[in-house]
Motif scaffolding. Structure first.
Motif, PDB file in Angstrom:
ATOM      1  N   ILE A 157       0.743  -1.198  -0.146  1.00 10.84           N
ATOM      2  CA  ILE A 157      -0.022   0.022  -0.206  1.00 10.84           C
ATOM      3  C   ILE A 157       0.863   1.264  -0.074  1.00 10.84           C
ATOM      4  O   ILE A 157       0.635   2.038  -0.728  1.00 10.84           O
ATOM      5  CB  ILE A 157      -0.801   0.113   1.130  1.00 10.84           C
ATOM      6  N   VAL A 158       1.936   1.332   1.010  1.00  9.71           N
ATOM      7  CA  VAL A 158       2.828   2.387   0.986  1.00  9.71           C
ATOM      8  C   VAL A 158       3.626   2.521  -0.282  1.00  9.71           C
ATOM      9  O   VAL A 158       3.929   3.712  -0.635  1.00  9.71           O
ATOM     10  CB  VAL A 158       3.842   2.285   2.142  1.00  9.71           C
ATOM     11  N   ALA A 159       3.915   1.409  -1.035  1.00 12.39           N
ATOM     12  CA  ALA A 159       4.734   1.698  -2.473  1.00 12.39           C
ATOM     13  C   ALA A 159       4.230   1.876  -3.634  1.00 12.39           C
ATOM     14  O   ALA A 159       4.612   2.051  -4.584  1.00 12.39           O
ATOM     15  CB  ALA A 159       5.415   0.218  -2.343  1.00 12.39           C
ATOM     16  N   LEU A 160       2.665   1.950  -3.342  1.00 10.99           N
ATOM     17  CA  LEU A 160       1.983   2.322  -4.641  1.00 10.99           C
ATOM     18  C   LEU A 160       2.273   3.511  -5.434  1.00 10.99           C
ATOM     19  O   LEU A 160       2.023   3.562  -6.690  1.00 10.99           O
ATOM     20  CB  LEU A 160       0.160   2.358  -4.446  1.00 10.99           C
ATOM     21  N   ARG A 161       2.920   4.445  -4.732  1.00 17.10           N
ATOM     22  CA  ARG A 161       3.262   5.704  -5.470  1.00 17.10           C
ATOM     23  C   ARG A 161       4.915   5.805  -5.619  1.00 17.10           C
ATOM     24  O   ARG A 161       5.350   6.775  -5.639  1.00 17.10           O
ATOM     25  CB  ARG A 161       2.877   7.045  -4.879  1.00 17.10           C
ATOM     26  N   LYS A 162       5.555   4.744  -5.438  1.00 17.72           N
ATOM     27  CA  LYS A 162       6.874   4.808  -5.514  1.00 17.72           C
ATOM     28  C   LYS A 162       7.615   4.262  -6.772  1.00 17.72           C
ATOM     29  O   LYS A 162       7.729   5.135  -7.768  1.00 17.72           O
ATOM     30  CB  LYS A 162       7.561   3.938  -4.140  1.00 17.72           C
ATOM     31  N   THR A 163       7.693   2.849  -7.111  1.00 18.62           N
ATOM     32  CA  THR A 163       8.322   2.510  -8.570  1.00 18.62           C
ATOM     33  C   THR A 163       7.464   1.416  -8.879  1.00 18.62           C
ATOM     34  O   THR A 163       6.879   0.496  -8.094  1.00 18.62           O
ATOM     35  CB  THR A 163       9.662   2.227  -8.527  1.00 18.62           C
ATOM     36  N   VAL A 164       7.262   1.055 -10.137  1.00 22.94           N
ATOM     37  CA  VAL A 164       6.570  -0.055 -10.659  1.00 22.94           C
ATOM     38  C   VAL A 164       7.244  -1.193 -10.130  1.00 22.94           C
ATOM     39  O   VAL A 164       6.919  -2.454 -10.040  1.00 22.94           O
ATOM     40  CB  VAL A 164       6.520   0.358 -12.255  1.00 22.94           C
ATOM     41  N   ALA A 165       8.959  -1.347 -10.250  1.00 23.63           N
ATOM     42  CA  ALA A 165       9.587  -2.346  -9.956  1.00 23.63           C
ATOM     43  C   ALA A 165       9.046  -2.850  -8.498  1.00 23.63           C
ATOM     44  O   ALA A 165       9.055  -3.930  -8.164  1.00 23.63           O
ATOM     45  CB  ALA A 165      11.081  -1.985 -10.243  1.00 23.63           C
ATOM     46  N   LEU A 170       6.455  -6.569  -4.329  1.00 23.73           N
ATOM     47  CA  LEU A 170       5.628  -6.707  -3.162  1.00 23.73           C
ATOM     48  C   LEU A 170       4.556  -7.670  -3.581  1.00 23.73           C
ATOM     49  O   LEU A 170       3.977  -8.426  -2.828  1.00 23.73           O
ATOM     50  CB  LEU A 170       5.357  -5.516  -2.518  1.00 23.73           C
ATOM     51  N   ALA A 171       3.891  -7.129  -4.798  1.00 23.98           N
ATOM     52  CA  ALA A 171       2.735  -7.846  -5.256  1.00 23.98           C
ATOM     53  C   ALA A 171       2.884  -9.272  -5.365  1.00 23.98           C
ATOM     54  O   ALA A 171       2.278 -10.304  -5.008  1.00 23.98           O
ATOM     55  CB  ALA A 171       1.938  -7.274  -6.363  1.00 23.98           C
ATOM     56  N   ALA A 172       4.041  -9.799  -6.026  1.00 23.50           N
ATOM     57  CA  ALA A 172       4.445 -11.090  -6.250  1.00 23.50           C
ATOM     58  C   ALA A 172       4.600 -11.782  -5.198  1.00 23.50           C
ATOM     59  O   ALA A 172       4.344 -13.021  -5.027  1.00 23.50           O
ATOM     60  CB  ALA A 172       5.409 -11.244  -7.560  1.00 23.50           C
ATOM     61  N   LEU A 225      19.321   1.577 -14.989  1.00 19.97           N
ATOM     62  CA  LEU A 225      18.148   0.528 -15.004  1.00 19.97           C
ATOM     63  C   LEU A 225      16.888   1.450 -14.667  1.00 19.97           C
ATOM     64  O   LEU A 225      17.050   2.174 -13.637  1.00 19.97           O
ATOM     65  CB  LEU A 225      18.379  -0.717 -14.316  1.00 19.97           C
ATOM     66  N   PRO A 226      16.018   1.424 -15.588  1.00 16.28           N
ATOM     67  CA  PRO A 226      14.882   2.017 -15.294  1.00 16.28           C
ATOM     68  C   PRO A 226      13.908   1.269 -14.132  1.00 16.28           C
ATOM     69  O   PRO A 226      13.928  -0.052 -14.122  1.00 16.28           O
ATOM     70  CB  PRO A 226      13.996   2.148 -16.472  1.00 16.28           C
ATOM     71  N   GLN A 227      13.305   1.992 -13.137  1.00 19.05           N
ATOM     72  CA  GLN A 227      12.721   1.373 -12.050  1.00 19.05           C
ATOM     73  C   GLN A 227      11.043   1.572 -12.448  1.00 19.05           C
ATOM     74  O   GLN A 227      10.101   1.023 -11.760  1.00 19.05           O
ATOM     75  CB  GLN A 227      13.083   1.583 -10.873  1.00 19.05           C
ATOM     76  N   GLY A 228      10.604   2.541 -13.316  1.00 20.16           N
ATOM     77  CA  GLY A 228       9.233   2.843 -13.550  1.00 20.16           C
ATOM     78  C   GLY A 228       8.946   3.868 -12.269  1.00 20.16           C
ATOM     79  O   GLY A 228       7.803   3.764 -11.774  1.00 20.16           O
ATOM     80  N   ASP A 229       9.705   5.019 -12.155  1.00 21.02           N
ATOM     81  CA  ASP A 229       9.469   6.039 -11.080  1.00 21.02           C
ATOM     82  C   ASP A 229       8.136   6.880 -11.559  1.00 21.02           C
ATOM     83  O   ASP A 229       7.687   7.077 -12.639  1.00 21.02           O
ATOM     84  CB  ASP A 229      10.285   7.175 -10.976  1.00 21.02           C
ATOM     85  N   PHE A 230       7.200   7.044 -10.359  1.00 22.43           N
ATOM     86  CA  PHE A 230       6.101   7.796 -10.697  1.00 22.43           C
ATOM     87  C   PHE A 230       6.484   9.407 -10.270  1.00 22.43           C
ATOM     88  O   PHE A 230       7.446   9.821  -9.590  1.00 22.43           O
ATOM     89  CB  PHE A 230       5.125   7.473  -9.714  1.00 22.43           C
ATOM     90  N   LYS A 231       5.834  10.213 -11.224  1.00 17.80           N
ATOM     91  CA  LYS A 231       6.000  11.698 -11.092  1.00 17.80           C
ATOM     92  C   LYS A 231       4.889  12.202 -10.064  1.00 17.80           C
ATOM     93  O   LYS A 231       3.827  11.887 -10.263  1.00 17.80           O
ATOM     94  CB  LYS A 231       5.862  12.238 -12.462  1.00 17.80           C
ATOM     95  N   HIS A 232       5.724  12.679  -9.103  1.00 17.79           N
ATOM     96  CA  HIS A 232       4.745  13.369  -7.864  1.00 17.79           C
ATOM     97  C   HIS A 232       4.427  14.758  -8.321  1.00 17.79           C
ATOM     98  O   HIS A 232       5.178  15.513  -8.844  1.00 17.79           O
ATOM     99  CB  HIS A 232       5.461  13.128  -6.708  1.00 17.79           C
TER     100      HIS A 232
END
Length: 232
Positions: A157-165, A170-172, A225-232
């Protein structure tokens, strides 16, 4: 010019030189050299991610019965020292860097590996206490794994706005814990094998994030390496 005048002239020069010397000494004392900036603290997340990822991959391959392995106890040493001690150390470093999230993640999963190794170690007597009560042992481990799935959901839940990676890892991991819990509850090895297969995903995902952080921390990285950062 008399000798007296010469003596006075020399004395005056000496006094001026002495005065300037003393004045200059105290002037330097009043202006200390600027302090040298301390280097930034080391990033403990790389240590934590590599420790978690490597241990998770080994255990998952055992659970997936790779190479015909059906008893996962060979992971005990790695769970104790790599997944446990090493990852917990990474969490302490992150707490020192005032990172509550990563410090909590690495410390709590470090204790997970230590507690799991304690169950597998024959010397602790934890598993042997259920001799003749295998169903009860399965139910106990089922509760144990479900609690860890709940903890992982909270981190997710906390990681939902961090990175896609990080979200993927955590989901897996939540799915892995649930599959292993179902395997303990039903006694069906197919679910344990499925949990092992899915568990490889968070393992390699953690190694990927660790490598990305390691490259980002290097002043002259060969690539990033890209991690899929979210833009805040």
């Amino acid at each position: 010019m008399s000798s007296t005048d010469v003596d006075k002239l020399e004395l005056g020069i000496t006094e001026d030189i002495t005065h300037l010397s003393i004045q200059g000494h105290f002037a330097n004392a009043n202006h200390p050299s600027p302090p040298v900036a301390a280097p930034p603290p080391a990033n403990g997340s790389v240590l934590g991610l590599f420790s978690f990822g490597s241990t998770c991959i080994v255990l998952s391959l055992y659970n997936a019965q790779a190479s015909g392995i059906t008893i996962p106890n060979a992971v005990v040493g790695m769970a104790l020292f790599v997944g446990g001690v090493s990852q917990f150390t990474g969490g302490i470093i992150e707490f020192c860097r005032r990172s509550t999230f990563t410090g909590s993640v690495f410390c709590i999963y470090g204790t997970f590996w230590l507690s799991y190794a304690a169950v597998l170690l024959p010397g602790t007597g934890i598993a042997s206490a259920y001799n003749g009560e295998e169903n009860m042992l399965g139910d106990a481990l089922d509760i144990y794994l479900i609690v860890w799935a709940i903890i992982t959901v909270m981190f997710l839940i906390v990681a939902l706005r961090k990175t896609v990676a990080l979200i993927t890892v955590l989901a897996a991991l939540v799915v892995t814990f649930l599959l292993l819990a179902i395997a303990e509850f039903t006694g069906r090895s197919a679910f344990a094998k499925a949990g092992g297969i899915v568990g490889v995903i968070p393992g390699f995902g953690a190694l990927y994030i660790g490598l990305a952080d390691l490259l980002a921390a290097d002043p002259f990285p060969p690539f990033l390496l890209p991690q899929g950062d979210f833009k805040h």
